[in-house]
Write an enzyme that holds these catalytic residues in place. Structure first.
Site, PDB file in Angstrom:
ATOM      1  N   LYS A   9       0.834  -1.203   0.000  1.00  0.00           N
ATOM      2  CA  LYS A   9       0.000   0.000   0.000  1.00  0.00           C
ATOM      3  C   LYS A   9       0.877   1.264   0.000  1.00  0.00           C
ATOM      4  CE  LYS A   9      -3.829  -2.426   2.302  1.00  0.00           C
ATOM      5  NZ  LYS A   9      -4.684  -2.491   3.507  1.00  0.00           N
ATOM      6  N   TYR A  49     -12.189  -2.594  -3.193  1.00  0.00           N
ATOM      7  CA  TYR A  49     -12.784  -2.692  -1.854  1.00  0.00           C
ATOM      8  C   TYR A  49     -14.313  -2.695  -1.893  1.00  0.00           C
ATOM      9  CZ  TYR A  49      -8.250  -2.190   0.495  1.00  0.00           C
ATOM     10  OH  TYR A  49      -6.973  -2.384   0.969  1.00  0.00           O
ATOM     11  N   PHE A  57     -15.426   3.189   7.679  1.00  0.00           N
ATOM     12  CA  PHE A  57     -14.026   3.464   7.324  1.00  0.00           C
ATOM     13  C   PHE A  57     -13.795   3.527   5.816  1.00  0.00           C
ATOM     14  CE2 PHE A  57     -14.429  -1.158   7.956  1.00  0.00           C
ATOM     15  CZ  PHE A  57     -13.891  -1.666   6.774  1.00  0.00           C
ATOM     16  N   ARG A  85      -1.630 -14.395   3.597  1.00  0.00           N
ATOM     17  CA  ARG A  85      -2.413 -13.785   4.682  1.00  0.00           C
ATOM     18  C   ARG A  85      -1.690 -13.958   6.024  1.00  0.00           C
ATOM     19  NH1 ARG A  85      -6.983 -10.564   3.874  1.00  0.00           N
ATOM     20  NH2 ARG A  85      -7.907 -11.399   5.776  1.00  0.00           N
ATOM     21  N   THR A  91      -5.414  -7.983  10.335  1.00  0.00           N
ATOM     22  CA  THR A  91      -5.776  -6.703   9.700  1.00  0.00           C
ATOM     23  C   THR A  91      -5.350  -5.515  10.557  1.00  0.00           C
ATOM     24  OG1 THR A  91      -7.670  -7.769   8.655  1.00  0.00           O
ATOM     25  CG2 THR A  91      -7.729  -5.360   8.809  1.00  0.00           C
ATOM     26  N   ARG A 102       2.651  -6.881   9.091  1.00  0.00           N
ATOM     27  CA  ARG A 102       1.940  -5.838   9.839  1.00  0.00           C
ATOM     28  C   ARG A 102       2.422  -5.768  11.282  1.00  0.00           C
ATOM     29  NH1 ARG A 102      -3.806  -7.657   7.206  1.00  0.00           N
ATOM     30  NH2 ARG A 102      -3.920  -6.139   5.502  1.00  0.00           N
ATOM     31  N   ASN A 112      -1.907  -0.068   7.336  1.00  0.00           N
ATOM     32  CA  ASN A 112      -1.389  -1.411   7.622  1.00  0.00           C
ATOM     33  C   ASN A 112      -0.527  -2.023   6.513  1.00  0.00           C
ATOM     34  OD1 ASN A 112      -3.438  -2.055   5.894  1.00  0.00           O
ATOM     35  ND2 ASN A 112      -4.561  -3.389   7.302  1.00  0.00           N
ATOM     36  N   HIS A 115      -1.654  -5.638   1.521  1.00  0.00           N
ATOM     37  CA  HIS A 115      -2.921  -6.337   1.251  1.00  0.00           C
ATOM     38  C   HIS A 115      -2.617  -7.724   0.707  1.00  0.00           C
ATOM     39  CE1 HIS A 115      -6.871  -7.280  -0.451  1.00  0.00           C
ATOM     40  NE2 HIS A 115      -6.202  -7.737  -1.498  1.00  0.00           N
ATOM     41  N   GLU A 126      -9.369 -10.177  -7.858  1.00  0.00           N
ATOM     42  CA  GLU A 126      -8.435  -9.065  -7.694  1.00  0.00           C
ATOM     43  C   GLU A 126      -7.316  -9.098  -8.738  1.00  0.00           C
ATOM     44  OE1 GLU A 126      -7.338  -9.357  -3.547  1.00  0.00           O
ATOM     45  OE2 GLU A 126      -9.382  -8.863  -2.893  1.00  0.00           O
TER      46      GLU A 126
HETATM   47  P1  DAT Z   1      -7.701  -7.206   5.179  1.00  0.00           P
HETATM   48  O1  DAT Z   1      -6.925  -6.077   4.544  1.00  0.00           O
HETATM   49  O2  DAT Z   1      -6.903  -7.854   6.286  1.00  0.00           O
HETATM   50  O3  DAT Z   1      -8.249  -8.194   4.185  1.00  0.00           O
HETATM   51  P2  DAT Z   1     -10.409  -6.175   5.419  1.00  0.00           P
HETATM   52  O4  DAT Z   1     -10.668  -6.731   4.071  1.00  0.00           O
HETATM   53  O5  DAT Z   1     -11.368  -6.511   6.508  1.00  0.00           O
HETATM   54  O6  DAT Z   1      -8.952  -6.548   5.937  1.00  0.00           O
HETATM   55  O7  DAT Z   1     -10.351  -4.592   5.326  1.00  0.00           O
HETATM   56  C1  DAT Z   1      -9.698  -3.960   4.238  1.00  0.00           C
HETATM   57  C2  DAT Z   1      -8.897  -2.805   4.774  1.00  0.00           C
HETATM   58  O8  DAT Z   1      -9.769  -1.843   5.333  1.00  0.00           O
HETATM   59  C3  DAT Z   1      -7.945  -3.172   5.897  1.00  0.00           C
HETATM   60  O9  DAT Z   1      -6.695  -3.629   5.421  1.00  0.00           O
HETATM   61  C4  DAT Z   1      -7.834  -1.883   6.648  1.00  0.00           C
HETATM   62  C5  DAT Z   1      -9.187  -1.249   6.488  1.00  0.00           C
HETATM   63  N1  DAT Z   1     -10.045  -1.542   7.631  1.00  0.00           N
HETATM   64  C6  DAT Z   1     -10.659  -2.705   7.917  1.00  0.00           C
HETATM   65  N2  DAT Z   1     -11.366  -2.622   9.040  1.00  0.00           N
HETATM   66  C7  DAT Z   1     -11.183  -1.359   9.490  1.00  0.00           C
HETATM   67  C8  DAT Z   1     -11.643  -0.632  10.628  1.00  0.00           C
HETATM   68  N3  DAT Z   1     -12.454  -1.182  11.526  1.00  0.00           N
HETATM   69  N4  DAT Z   1     -11.248   0.646  10.745  1.00  0.00           N
HETATM   70  C9  DAT Z   1     -10.446   1.232   9.840  1.00  0.00           C
HETATM   71  N5  DAT Z   1      -9.971   0.609   8.742  1.00  0.00           N
HETATM   72  C10 DAT Z   1     -10.335  -0.672   8.578  1.00  0.00           C
HETATM   73 MG    MG Z   2      -9.745  -8.008   2.776  1.00  0.00          MG
END
Ligand code: DAT
Ligand code: MG
Length: 149
Positions: A9, A49, A57, A85, A91, A102, A112, A115, A126
């Site tokens: 990222k 996303y 968020f 992962r 996350t 991370r 973080n 991805h 993706e």
């Molecule tokens: P990951 O990236 O581990 O697959 P995710 O798909 O649940 O996690 O979320 C995508 C991204 O969104 C994640 O890397 C960071 C952000 N994110 C997720 N949950 C969040 C939250 N509660 N507050 C702020 N950002 C968040």
């Molecule tokens: Mg995800």
């Protein structure tokens, strides 16, 4: 062989972690079959996303992911979706163990660093967002026989 989509990222790029992160995946024995730097626009971020559309968020996430160039890659290997992962860690970096990307390099969930696709279906979806078929390389490495029995 299984493939996954991994992306460094904008914060990872700005913090000079490109080499560090790619090195981890290479040393693990995963094969890089696609690699490029690009600047995501809003449409691309919304597509990537899509599952998070409407969440509190989401706007912050889109603005973060489009704030600078990212490094996009496709990794190939046995169980690579789960492996990438696990190497990334939880996350929220606060819950990511030491030794994970991370856990070692990030503090906040909104910064973080990395991805990785969460399933084989997500990986296929993706990969198609970022790479055309001819941008993905199928090749043999001499070390393959030292990585797989
Ligand atoms: P990951 O990236 O581990 O697959 P995710 O798909 O649940 O996690 O979320 C995508 C991204 O969104 C994640 O890397 C960071 C952000 N994110 C997720 N949950 C969040 C939250 N509660 N507050 C702020 N950002 C968040
Ligand atoms: Mg995800």
């Amino acid at each position: 062989m299984e493939r996954t989509y991994v992306m460094i990222k904008p914060d990872g790029v700005q913090r000079n972690l490109i080499g560090e992160i790619i090195t981890r995946f290479e040393r693990k024995g995963l094969k890089i079959v696609g690699l490029k730097m690009l600047q995501m626009d809003r449409a691309m971020a919304e597509k990537h996303y899509a599952e998070h559309t409407g969440k509190p968020f989401f706007e912050g996430l889109v603005s973060y992911i489009t704030s600078g160039p990212v490094v996009a890659m496709v990794l190939e290997g046995k169980d690579v979706v789960a492996t990438a992962r696990a190497m990334n860690g939880a996350t929220n970096p606060a819950n990511a163990g030491p030794g994970t990307i991370r856990g070692d390099y990030a503090i906040e969930v909104g910064r973080n660093v990395i991805h990785a696709s969460d399933s084989i279906d997500s990986a296929n979806r993706e990969i198609a967002i970022y790479f055309t078929e001819n941008e993905l390389c199928e090749y043999k490495k001499v070390l393959d026989d030292w990585i797989y029995e």
